[in-house]
Motif scaffolding. Structure first.
Motif, PDB file in Angstrom:
ATOM      1  N   TYR A 106       0.841  -1.208   0.000  1.00 14.14           N
ATOM      2  CA  TYR A 106       0.000   0.000   0.000  1.00 14.14           C
ATOM      3  C   TYR A 106       0.869   1.248   0.000  1.00 14.14           C
ATOM      4  O   TYR A 106       0.609   2.213  -0.709  1.00 14.14           O
ATOM      5  CB  TYR A 106      -0.935  -0.013   1.206  1.00 14.14           C
ATOM      6  CG  TYR A 106      -1.804  -1.234   1.217  1.00 14.14           C
ATOM      7  CD1 TYR A 106      -2.712  -1.461   0.178  1.00 14.14           C
ATOM      8  CD2 TYR A 106      -1.714  -2.179   2.234  1.00 14.14           C
ATOM      9  CE1 TYR A 106      -3.494  -2.597   0.158  1.00 14.14           C
ATOM     10  CE2 TYR A 106      -2.494  -3.320   2.219  1.00 14.14           C
ATOM     11  CZ  TYR A 106      -3.388  -3.522   1.177  1.00 14.14           C
ATOM     12  OH  TYR A 106      -4.161  -4.644   1.163  1.00 14.14           O
ATOM     13  N   PHE A 132      -9.991  12.033  -1.795  1.00 13.25           N
ATOM     14  CA  PHE A 132     -10.340  10.909  -0.921  1.00 13.25           C
ATOM     15  C   PHE A 132      -9.129  10.124  -0.409  1.00 13.25           C
ATOM     16  O   PHE A 132      -8.953   9.935   0.789  1.00 13.25           O
ATOM     17  CB  PHE A 132     -11.323   9.969  -1.627  1.00 13.25           C
ATOM     18  CG  PHE A 132     -11.589   8.727  -0.841  1.00 13.25           C
ATOM     19  CD1 PHE A 132     -12.279   8.802   0.361  1.00 13.25           C
ATOM     20  CD2 PHE A 132     -11.108   7.497  -1.250  1.00 13.25           C
ATOM     21  CE1 PHE A 132     -12.495   7.670   1.108  1.00 13.25           C
ATOM     22  CE2 PHE A 132     -11.319   6.360  -0.500  1.00 13.25           C
ATOM     23  CZ  PHE A 132     -12.012   6.451   0.680  1.00 13.25           C
ATOM     24  N   ALA A 133      -8.278   9.693  -1.346  1.00 12.59           N
ATOM     25  CA  ALA A 133      -7.128   8.880  -0.926  1.00 12.59           C
ATOM     26  C   ALA A 133      -6.165   9.704  -0.071  1.00 12.59           C
ATOM     27  O   ALA A 133      -5.603   9.204   0.907  1.00 12.59           O
ATOM     28  CB  ALA A 133      -6.406   8.316  -2.142  1.00 12.59           C
ATOM     29  N   GLN A 136      -7.470   9.735   3.357  1.00 15.63           N
ATOM     30  CA  GLN A 136      -7.238   8.438   4.000  1.00 15.63           C
ATOM     31  C   GLN A 136      -5.778   8.310   4.435  1.00 15.63           C
ATOM     32  O   GLN A 136      -5.477   7.680   5.431  1.00 15.63           O
ATOM     33  CB  GLN A 136      -7.561   7.284   3.050  1.00 15.63           C
ATOM     34  CG  GLN A 136      -9.013   7.053   2.767  1.00 15.63           C
ATOM     35  CD  GLN A 136      -9.853   6.844   4.010  1.00 15.63           C
ATOM     36  OE1 GLN A 136     -10.794   7.573   4.274  1.00 15.63           O
ATOM     37  NE2 GLN A 136      -9.522   5.846   4.823  1.00 15.63           N
ATOM     38  N   HIS A 137      -4.886   8.937   3.657  1.00 11.78           N
ATOM     39  CA  HIS A 137      -3.471   8.841   4.002  1.00 11.78           C
ATOM     40  C   HIS A 137      -3.063   9.911   5.006  1.00 11.78           C
ATOM     41  O   HIS A 137      -1.892  10.095   5.282  1.00 11.78           O
ATOM     42  CB  HIS A 137      -2.604   8.950   2.742  1.00 11.78           C
ATOM     43  CG  HIS A 137      -2.808   7.813   1.779  1.00 11.78           C
ATOM     44  ND1 HIS A 137      -2.957   6.509   2.190  1.00 11.78           N
ATOM     45  CD2 HIS A 137      -2.898   7.781   0.429  1.00 11.78           C
ATOM     46  CE1 HIS A 137      -3.136   5.730   1.130  1.00 11.78           C
ATOM     47  NE2 HIS A 137      -3.112   6.476   0.059  1.00 11.78           N
TER      48      HIS A 137
ATOM     49  N   LEU B 174      -4.775   2.439  -1.166  1.00 15.37           N
ATOM     50  CA  LEU B 174      -5.770   2.234  -0.123  1.00 15.37           C
ATOM     51  C   LEU B 174      -5.825   0.756   0.224  1.00 15.37           C
ATOM     52  O   LEU B 174      -5.713  -0.098  -0.649  1.00 15.37           O
ATOM     53  CB  LEU B 174      -7.146   2.688  -0.608  1.00 15.37           C
ATOM     54  CG  LEU B 174      -7.253   4.164  -0.998  1.00 15.37           C
ATOM     55  CD1 LEU B 174      -8.599   4.449  -1.624  1.00 15.37           C
ATOM     56  CD2 LEU B 174      -7.052   5.045   0.230  1.00 15.37           C
ATOM     57  N   SER B 175      -6.013   0.477   1.507  1.00 18.74           N
ATOM     58  CA  SER B 175      -6.126  -0.924   1.902  1.00 18.74           C
ATOM     59  C   SER B 175      -7.472  -1.462   1.424  1.00 18.74           C
ATOM     60  O   SER B 175      -8.357  -0.711   1.049  1.00 18.74           O
ATOM     61  CB  SER B 175      -6.052  -1.045   3.417  1.00 18.74           C
ATOM     62  OG  SER B 175      -7.199  -0.467   3.986  1.00 18.74           O
ATOM     63  N   ARG B 176      -7.597  -2.766   1.442  1.00 23.55           N
ATOM     64  CA  ARG B 176      -8.843  -3.360   0.990  1.00 23.55           C
ATOM     65  C   ARG B 176     -10.014  -2.877   1.849  1.00 23.55           C
ATOM     66  O   ARG B 176     -11.101  -2.601   1.367  1.00 23.55           O
ATOM     67  CB  ARG B 176      -8.738  -4.879   1.064  1.00 23.55           C
ATOM     68  CG  ARG B 176      -9.951  -5.552   0.473  1.00 23.55           C
ATOM     69  CD  ARG B 176      -9.712  -7.000   0.280  1.00 23.55           C
ATOM     70  NE  ARG B 176      -8.650  -7.246  -0.679  1.00 23.55           N
ATOM     71  CZ  ARG B 176      -8.540  -8.363  -1.381  1.00 23.55           C
ATOM     72  NH1 ARG B 176      -9.421  -9.307  -1.224  1.00 23.55           N
ATOM     73  NH2 ARG B 176      -7.564  -8.538  -2.221  1.00 23.55           N
ATOM     74  N   GLU B 178     -10.288  -0.016   3.433  1.00 27.20           N
ATOM     75  CA  GLU B 178     -10.643   1.363   3.060  1.00 27.20           C
ATOM     76  C   GLU B 178     -11.426   1.375   1.756  1.00 27.20           C
ATOM     77  O   GLU B 178     -12.400   2.105   1.607  1.00 27.20           O
ATOM     78  CB  GLU B 178      -9.371   2.205   2.891  1.00 27.20           C
ATOM     79  CG  GLU B 178      -8.679   2.546   4.188  1.00 27.20           C
ATOM     80  CD  GLU B 178      -7.327   3.208   3.969  1.00 27.20           C
ATOM     81  OE1 GLU B 178      -7.074   4.251   4.580  1.00 27.20           O
ATOM     82  OE2 GLU B 178      -6.516   2.682   3.174  1.00 27.20           O
TER      83      GLU B 178
END
Ligand SMILES: Nc1ncnc2c1ncn2[C@@H]1O[C@H](COP(=O)(O)OP(=O)(O)OP(=O)(O)O)[C@@H](O)[C@H]1O
Ligand SMILES: [Mg+2]
Lengths: 276, 297
Positions: A106, A132-133, A136-137, B174-176, B178
């Motif tokens: 990842y 979005f990503a 998340q990060h 992204l992880s699965r 997420e």
């Protein structure tokens, strides 16, 4: 390089069946390289001994007939094939073998981004697609996110078309716009390397030309590897070209050499369009 | 011999006839029940409690029980079905023996006759676990009945989201978890909701699984008492609760009130209307959600 003597006076008509350009690490900065890469789908060997080096801030095209293993190779580079295939060999990135078990895939994919053949925006707004990503990060600074949205859309040559309506659903964009949005989404992550699998194949010539312009612009900041079936596109945008044939790289060289004086007969046939 | 055009035409005629016949039968059935039942409907009928011996009883308590039981059933079965569906479709190795076994088990569970599920629920929950005839026992029995279908509908909803979306998430690092939680599930919401509402319609009309679990009596409820621990409270889940469908069955098989036929017709009409509403609502909701997801805001 025995067979590769001064091409113009080659009277023997002898040709190598394989020619791989080996990059000199002192003269070229290498962003990514593969060693003895082999990919199996079950028992089926779909790719063998692929040894390629990719120069930083250059565009490399992967060409070859359908089923020759281009996507297989590309998808192995950022481990998108993990679930479906067995990938053997080394993929060297910044001194690390990213094909080894203990790599955090990842994390690695934040550095090696990918754009697919069919545009795949999320069912979210245009700006959310890009942020979005990042959120998340761990990026939550609103001003910074807004700035990233703007710069990445500009880099992907989409900004002018969507700037007034960033809250609009990404699914309401046209195919060409969606593909540029997806490219913007990938570059918003600030990857080192961008992998593109036929990003323009489903697009009209105008959108396709826009994406080519985008790529030329992007190579100032990113290393790009692109799969394409479009010979003109490959010769226009790329610095290096690799020719794939039945799961092997038969020729890898500077693009202008591949398209003017290829050394391998198969390549000659393929780029001239008389492949059979 | 027929030429292709003629045989095409013949096939369409046959297919249209069959389809028309199905619609006709359905319309006749629903129409008959509505025509028989609707004249008996009144505010009084819908809200008052039933009476065992005298005319003029209503279905208020049964109607409430049906909805309440449905909600409790969904509260139990939806989270399980969601978890199972997500696991089976997004995580499980499709080729593994265990997963194939689980799938077979789900198939079998979904084809069990509901009366068998009811008897099983009676023996295990009502008798063995001493839950008695109660909403809880009924809800558990209905969960057995509902779970396989709901799980499958969650799975189908997830299957309808293209793999491209999963690859998009993975390619962004992204992880699965997420990707599934923030991209796949939200995109699948319209069709998951449709599946839930449709299965609600089926659960709402179920009788056989409830006769021996939720019971056949509908003690009067005190609609002023909302403490779920009081016996007369509508919210108490340990009380016996005859539902509308069970009431219809009961009135028809052993009803001795003078207006049994009318009560049964009226209750059937209400049941049919409710189930139809569930179906229309499912359609409407999925359209609205789909539009909100895709159209310009
Ligand atoms: N997921 C998979 N499972 C099994 N075999 C696969 C899979 N993906 C590709 N292959 C096989 O691997 C070989 C190479 O396929 P690949 O998709 O890499 O070709 P390609 O060069 O990208 O072709 P195209 O130009 O049509 O995209 C083909 O023989 C193909 O059938
Ligand atoms: Mg491909």
């Amino acid at each position: 390089m025995a067979a590769g003597t001064q091409g113009s006076l080659n009277l023997t008509n002898e040709q190598p069946d394989r020619h791989i350009y080996h990059m000199d690490e002192d003269k070229h900065e290498i962003a990514l390289s593969t060693k003895n890469l082999e990919v199996y789908y079950g028992d089926h060997l779909a790719l063998q001994d692929a040894d390629l080096s990719f120069e930083r801030f250059k565009i490399t095209s992967l060409i070859g007939a359908s089923g020759s293993g281009k996507s297989t190779f590309l998808r192995s580079l950022n481990r998108m094939n993990d679930d479906v295939a067995t990938v053997k060999g080394n993929i060297m990135y910044r001194g690390l073998d990213i094909n080894s078990q203990d790599i955090d895939v990842y994390e690695m994919r934040k550095h090696i981004g990918m754009v697919f053949q069919r545009p795949n925006p999320f069912a979210k707004s245009i700006s959310d697609n890009i942020t979005f990503a990042l959120k998340q990060h761990g990026e939550h600074d609103k001003a910074k996110l807004a700035e990233i949205v703007e710069t990445s859309l500009k880099q992907a040559a989409l900004w002018d078309e969507v700037k007034d309506d960033l809250k609009k659903s990404a699914l309401s964009l046209s195919g060409g716009q969606q593909q540029r949005l997806v490219i913007a989404r990938a570059i918003a992550m600030q990857p080192d390397i961008l992998l593109l699998d036929e990003p323009a194949s489903a697009l009209d010539p105008i959108s396709s030309a826009k994406i080519e312009d985008t790529l030329m612009e992007l190579k100032k900041r990113f290393t790009i590897i692109i799969v394409t079936h479009n010979m003109q596109q490959a010769s226009r945008v790329s610095d290096y070209t690799a020719f794939f044939h039945t799961g092997q790289v038969l020729e890898y060289d500077l693009t202008r050499k591949i398209f003017t004086r290829p050394k391998v007969q198969m390549t000659i046939d393929y780029v001239n369009g008389n492949f059979g | 011999m027929l030429n292709p055009k003629q045989s095409d035409k013949l096939a369409s005629i046959i297919l249209y006839t069959i389809a028309g016949l199905v619609i006709l039968i359905l319309a006749a059935l629903v129409g008959y029940i509505l025509v028989q039942g609707v004249p008996h409907l009144s505010w009084h009928f819908l809200t008052s409690s039933s009476s065992a011996f005298t005319a003029g009883g209503g279905i208020g308590v049964q109607l409430f029980n049906s909805f309440y039981l449905l909600i409790i059933t969904m509260l139990i079965s939806f989270p399980i079905a969601l978890g199972a569906g997500v696991y089976l479709h997004e995580y499980a190795n499709q080729k593994s023996r265990l997963i194939q076994l689980i799938r077979t088990a789900i198939e079998i569970l979904s084809s069990l006759p509901s009366v068998v599920v009811g008897l099983f629920g009676f023996l295990l929950f009502v008798v063995q676990f001493k839950l008695g005839f109660s909403i809880l026992s009924g809800a558990i029995a209905l969960t057995f009945f509902n779970l396989p279908l709901l799980t499958r509908s969650v799975e189908e909803s997830l299957r309808s989201i293209p793999d491209l979306q999963r690859e998009a998430g993975a390619a962004l690092g992204l992880s699965r978890w997420e990707t599934v939680g923030h991209i796949i599930l939200p995109a699948a919401v319209p069709s998951i909701v449709t599946g839930v509402v449709l299965s609600a319609g089926r659960v709402f009309g179920e009788a056989a699984a409830l006769i021996y679990t939720a019971g056949q009596s509908a003690p009067a409820l005190d609609f002023g008492d909302w403490n779920p621990f009081n016996t007369a409270s509508p919210l108490n889940i340990m009380r016996p609760a005859e539902t509308l469908a069970v009431h219809i069955w009961k009135v028809n098989s052993e009803g001795i009130m003078p207006d049994a036929a009318a009560v049964s017709a009226g209750a059937s009409a209400v049941l049919i209307i409710a189930v139809l509403l569930f179906n229309f609502f499912a359609r409407f909701l999925s359209n609205v959600l789909y539009k909100r997801l895709t159209a310009t805001k």
